[in-house]
Design a protein around this motif. Sequence first.
Motif, PDB file in Angstrom:
ATOM      1  N   LYS A  79      54.044  51.885  36.288  1.00 20.08           N
ATOM      2  CA  LYS A  79      55.475  52.667  36.511  1.00 20.08           C
ATOM      3  C   LYS A  79      56.467  51.542  36.869  1.00 20.08           C
ATOM      4  CE  LYS A  79      55.587  57.213  38.198  1.00 20.08           C
ATOM      5  NZ  LYS A  79      54.878  58.340  39.206  1.00 20.08           N
TER       6      LYS A  79
ATOM      7  N   GLN B 287      60.034  51.392  35.400  1.00 14.04           N
ATOM      8  CA  GLN B 287      61.254  51.335  36.421  1.00 14.04           C
ATOM      9  C   GLN B 287      62.152  50.138  36.161  1.00 14.04           C
ATOM     10  OE1 GLN B 287      61.794  54.252  38.570  1.00 14.04           O
ATOM     11  NE2 GLN B 287      63.498  53.426  38.343  1.00 14.04           N
TER      12      GLN B 287
ATOM     13  N   PHE C 148      56.013  40.905  45.064  1.00 15.44           N
ATOM     14  CA  PHE C 148      55.256  42.288  45.540  1.00 15.44           C
ATOM     15  C   PHE C 148      56.589  43.378  45.562  1.00 15.44           C
ATOM     16  CE2 PHE C 148      52.356  45.169  47.320  1.00 15.44           C
ATOM     17  CZ  PHE C 148      52.903  45.666  48.577  1.00 15.44           C
ATOM     18  N   ASP C 149      56.118  44.506  45.310  1.00 16.84           N
ATOM     19  CA  ASP C 149      56.975  45.676  45.166  1.00 16.84           C
ATOM     20  C   ASP C 149      56.257  46.683  46.164  1.00 16.84           C
ATOM     21  OD1 ASP C 149      58.938  47.873  45.133  1.00 16.84           O
ATOM     22  OD2 ASP C 149      59.508  47.261  43.026  1.00 16.84           O
ATOM     23  N   ALA C 150      56.792  47.204  47.166  1.00 11.56           N
ATOM     24  CA  ALA C 150      56.099  48.043  48.013  1.00 11.56           C
ATOM     25  C   ALA C 150      56.085  49.525  47.262  1.00 11.56           C
ATOM     26  CB  ALA C 150      56.693  48.346  49.573  1.00 11.56           C
ATOM     27  N   ARG C 151      56.865  49.862  46.403  1.00 11.52           N
ATOM     28  CA  ARG C 151      57.005  51.073  45.601  1.00 11.52           C
ATOM     29  C   ARG C 151      55.800  51.266  44.825  1.00 11.52           C
ATOM     30  NH1 ARG C 151      62.401  50.738  42.540  1.00 11.52           N
ATOM     31  NH2 ARG C 151      61.418  48.833  42.378  1.00 11.52           N
TER      32      ARG C 151
ATOM     33  N   PRO D 212      52.231  49.599  45.055  1.00 10.03           N
ATOM     34  CA  PRO D 212      51.317  48.682  45.601  1.00 10.03           C
ATOM     35  C   PRO D 212      49.947  48.317  44.934  1.00 10.03           C
ATOM     36  CG  PRO D 212      51.355  50.529  46.872  1.00 10.03           C
ATOM     37  CD  PRO D 212      52.201  50.716  45.712  1.00 10.03           C
ATOM     38  N   ASN D 213      49.710  49.389  43.903  1.00  9.74           N
ATOM     39  CA  ASN D 213      48.330  49.237  43.342  1.00  9.74           C
ATOM     40  C   ASN D 213      48.241  48.475  42.045  1.00  9.74           C
ATOM     41  OD1 ASN D 213      47.063  51.005  45.299  1.00  9.74           O
ATOM     42  ND2 ASN D 213      48.405  52.645  44.476  1.00  9.74           N
TER      43      ASN D 213
END
Lengths: 89, 84
Positions: free
Chosen positions: A32, A36, A21-24, A26-27
């Motif tokens: 992206k 990234q 999981f990456d909080a940047r 979250p969907n």
Amino acid sequence: MSADAKAQEQPVKRVLQTVGFDARFPNQNQTKHCFQSYIDYHKCINAKGEDFAPCKQFSRAYKSLCPNDWISRFDEQREAGTFPASLEP
Amino acid sequence: MVAAQVARRSLMKQWFAIEAIPIYVILGGALSGASWYLYRLGTRPDIIWTRKNPEPWQSVKQNENTKFMAINREFDRKWTREKL
């Protein structure tokens, strides 16, 4: 002969995992995140060289997330110098 | 002179109808709600406003929540937008 048989008995253990999981991002839309990770991997390579082990994390991320078409398109853009973001460290 | 004042007063009566006040209230509420929601949407980390902050999503730390409600995962705090 017996050493060969023993080596073949033990199956190679593989760990299957995906990107955490990456909080940047979250969907459900991870496009992206893919872009990234690709940028971060190449920035890492350009800064530290290809054999720097921590760059592998970014490589795993973009290879898991990005569709293969996109990866080949990004690579072609990079070769042609038309990649839409800066890859300078 | 008097004719002009009479005309202005009847125009006032026409476009500000006192019996339409509930419509004005509901319309005003809806417009303000819509504009407040658009403002909220503009503060999301996906939106780029200025050149000084070209990648706002990079300011989200891994223990910060960007959504309205966090259901499946625990976060320490809510992300706030520092730079425009």
